[in-house]
Design a protein around this motif. Structure first.
Motif, PDB file in Angstrom:
ATOM      1  N   SER A 109     -11.400  10.691  -9.034  1.00 21.51           N
ATOM      2  CA  SER A 109     -10.574  11.872  -8.744  1.00 21.51           C
ATOM      3  C   SER A 109      -9.773  11.724  -7.454  1.00 21.51           C
ATOM      4  N   THR A 110      -9.287  10.524  -7.209  1.00 18.80           N
ATOM      5  CA  THR A 110      -8.458  10.299  -6.030  1.00 18.80           C
ATOM      6  C   THR A 110      -7.028  10.727  -6.331  1.00 18.80           C
ATOM      7  N   SER A 111      -6.445  11.481  -5.415  1.00 20.08           N
ATOM      8  CA  SER A 111      -5.046  11.884  -5.542  1.00 20.08           C
ATOM      9  C   SER A 111      -4.177  10.854  -4.825  1.00 20.08           C
ATOM     10  N   ALA A 112      -3.035  10.547  -5.418  1.00 25.59           N
ATOM     11  CA  ALA A 112      -2.116   9.593  -4.791  1.00 25.59           C
ATOM     12  C   ALA A 112      -0.686   9.979  -5.133  1.00 25.59           C
ATOM     13  N   VAL A 113       0.232   9.582  -4.250  1.00 21.87           N
ATOM     14  CA  VAL A 113       1.654   9.870  -4.465  1.00 21.87           C
ATOM     15  C   VAL A 113       2.489   8.675  -4.004  1.00 21.87           C
ATOM     16  N   LEU A 114       3.520   8.368  -4.786  1.00 20.46           N
ATOM     17  CA  LEU A 114       4.477   7.316  -4.463  1.00 20.46           C
ATOM     18  C   LEU A 114       5.857   7.934  -4.436  1.00 20.46           C
ATOM     19  N   GLU A 115       6.570   7.759  -3.326  1.00 18.84           N
ATOM     20  CA  GLU A 115       7.959   8.208  -3.190  1.00 18.84           C
ATOM     21  C   GLU A 115       8.831   6.992  -3.471  1.00 18.84           C
ATOM     22  N   THR A 116       9.510   6.981  -4.623  1.00 17.90           N
ATOM     23  CA  THR A 116      10.225   5.780  -5.050  1.00 17.90           C
ATOM     24  C   THR A 116      11.456   5.457  -4.210  1.00 17.90           C
ATOM     25  N   SER A 117      12.039   6.443  -3.534  1.00 17.62           N
ATOM     26  CA  SER A 117      13.238   6.159  -2.741  1.00 17.62           C
ATOM     27  C   SER A 117      12.907   5.420  -1.446  1.00 17.62           C
ATOM     28  N   THR A 118      11.654   5.526  -0.986  1.00 18.69           N
ATOM     29  CA  THR A 118      11.278   4.918   0.295  1.00 18.69           C
ATOM     30  C   THR A 118      10.147   3.900   0.194  1.00 18.69           C
ATOM     31  N   GLY A 119       9.370   3.963  -0.896  1.00 17.29           N
ATOM     32  CA  GLY A 119       8.192   3.107  -1.019  1.00 17.29           C
ATOM     33  C   GLY A 119       6.991   3.690  -0.287  1.00 17.29           C
ATOM     34  N   ASP A 120       7.127   4.918   0.235  1.00 18.01           N
ATOM     35  CA  ASP A 120       5.994   5.566   0.899  1.00 18.01           C
ATOM     36  C   ASP A 120       4.891   5.827  -0.122  1.00 18.01           C
ATOM     37  N   PHE A 121       3.653   5.568   0.299  1.00 17.98           N
ATOM     38  CA  PHE A 121       2.504   5.732  -0.592  1.00 17.98           C
ATOM     39  C   PHE A 121       1.380   6.396   0.184  1.00 17.98           C
TER      40      PHE A 121
ATOM     41  N   ASP B 170       9.160  -3.603   1.126  1.00 19.21           N
ATOM     42  CA  ASP B 170      10.329  -4.031   0.349  1.00 19.21           C
ATOM     43  C   ASP B 170      10.333  -3.443  -1.066  1.00 19.21           C
ATOM     44  N   PHE B 171       9.949  -2.186  -1.194  1.00 18.63           N
ATOM     45  CA  PHE B 171       9.858  -1.558  -2.514  1.00 18.63           C
ATOM     46  C   PHE B 171      11.241  -1.223  -3.054  1.00 18.63           C
ATOM     47  N   ASP B 172      11.470  -1.592  -4.313  1.00 19.75           N
ATOM     48  CA  ASP B 172      12.698  -1.266  -5.016  1.00 19.75           C
ATOM     49  C   ASP B 172      12.306  -0.909  -6.449  1.00 19.75           C
ATOM     50  N   ALA B 173      12.304   0.368  -6.754  1.00 22.16           N
ATOM     51  CA  ALA B 173      11.848   0.849  -8.060  1.00 22.16           C
ATOM     52  C   ALA B 173      12.611   0.201  -9.211  1.00 22.16           C
ATOM     53  N   SER B 174      13.882  -0.125  -8.991  1.00 22.15           N
ATOM     54  CA  SER B 174      14.690  -0.708 -10.072  1.00 22.15           C
ATOM     55  C   SER B 174      14.231  -2.126 -10.428  1.00 22.15           C
ATOM     56  N   GLN B 175      13.454  -2.752  -9.546  1.00 15.38           N
ATOM     57  CA  GLN B 175      12.969  -4.113  -9.792  1.00 15.38           C
ATOM     58  C   GLN B 175      11.589  -4.141 -10.453  1.00 15.38           C
ATOM     59  N   ILE B 176      10.991  -2.976 -10.681  1.00 20.24           N
ATOM     60  CA  ILE B 176       9.662  -2.913 -11.276  1.00 20.24           C
ATOM     61  C   ILE B 176       9.792  -2.818 -12.792  1.00 20.24           C
TER      62      ILE B 176
ATOM     63  N   LYS C 224       9.130  11.502  -6.865  1.00 22.98           N
ATOM     64  CA  LYS C 224       7.724  11.327  -6.548  1.00 22.98           C
ATOM     65  C   LYS C 224       6.945  11.113  -7.832  1.00 22.98           C
ATOM     66  N   TYR C 225       6.017  10.177  -7.752  1.00 21.67           N
ATOM     67  CA  TYR C 225       5.107   9.907  -8.849  1.00 21.67           C
ATOM     68  C   TYR C 225       3.705  10.163  -8.317  1.00 21.67           C
ATOM     69  N   ILE C 226       2.904  10.907  -9.088  1.00 22.11           N
ATOM     70  CA  ILE C 226       1.599  11.316  -8.578  1.00 22.11           C
ATOM     71  C   ILE C 226       0.480  11.093  -9.592  1.00 22.11           C
ATOM     72  N   THR C 227      -0.738  11.120  -9.089  1.00 23.31           N
ATOM     73  CA  THR C 227      -1.931  11.190  -9.923  1.00 23.31           C
ATOM     74  C   THR C 227      -2.965  12.016  -9.178  1.00 23.31           C
TER      75      THR C 227
END
Length: 185
Positions: A51-63, A104-110, A25-28
């Motif tokens: 001050s917006t909170s956000a989270v990205l789950e890299t295994s699924t692309g969920d945001f 179609d999120f793939d963290a390895s392609q970023i 998970k990546y967050i702010t």
């Protein structure tokens, strides 16, 4: 076979550890969201929340993202007061949320080069939920990801009434811009 039976729990723990290591998970907590509802020849109708909170789950692309409505700042204090009390009714509906997926999120392609992606999901604002889709740019930034983009919403879609007396001064389509720098949790 007996050796394998004894080692099975260890093997399962290893495999589960491998899968959970890939699910990151990546967050702010200080994402930037701006909106613009200005009409030419009238006073600017725009605000920003830093001050917006956000989270990205890299295994699924969920945001997902969450913005507190009282976190928006306007240039004119009276406009901010009207926004919170009369339009979005911040005491009754204190937050806006988005829950969706980067298609179609793939963290390895970023990489550090921006890549265009589509983010689709549900935006909940003023007690109403609507599907939204946004074209965004995503890139690697240090140890995390940078995501920027925008989308358009209509206040009427979320039950936000613009009084007739000011309806010519407020756009019927509001542009929402976002900028998130998400780091590893």
């Amino acid at each position: 076979m007996k050796i394998l039976k004894n080692k099975l729990p260890i093997l399962l723990l290893f495999l589960l550890g491998t899968f959970s290591a890939q699910a990151q998970k990546y967050i702010t907590k200080n994402g930037n969201v701006k909106f613009e509802a200005s009409v030419p020849s009238f006073e600017e109708v725009a605000a920003e929340s830093k001050s917006t909170s956000a989270v990205l789950e890299t295994s699924t692309g969920d945001f997902a993202a969450l913005t507190l409505m009282k976190g928006f700042r306007f240039k004119v204090a009276l406009m901010e007061e009207h926004f919170n009390e009369n339009y979005v009714e911040s005491d009754k509906y204190p937050k806006a949320t988005f829950k969706g997926k980067i298609e179609d999120f793939d963290a390895s392609q970023i990489t550090t080069t921006e890549k265009t992606v589509t983010i689709t999901g549900d935006l909940t604002l003023h007690g109403k939920t609507k599907k939204v889709s946004s074209t965004a740019k995503i890139s690697k930034s240090g140890t995390g990801f940078k995501i920027t983009g925008n989308f358009i919403v209509k206040p009427e879609d979320f039950g936000i009434e613009i009084p007739k007396i000011v309806s010519k001064k407020v756009a019927d389509k509001v542009t929402v811009d976002y900028n998130f720098l998400l780091n590893k949790q």
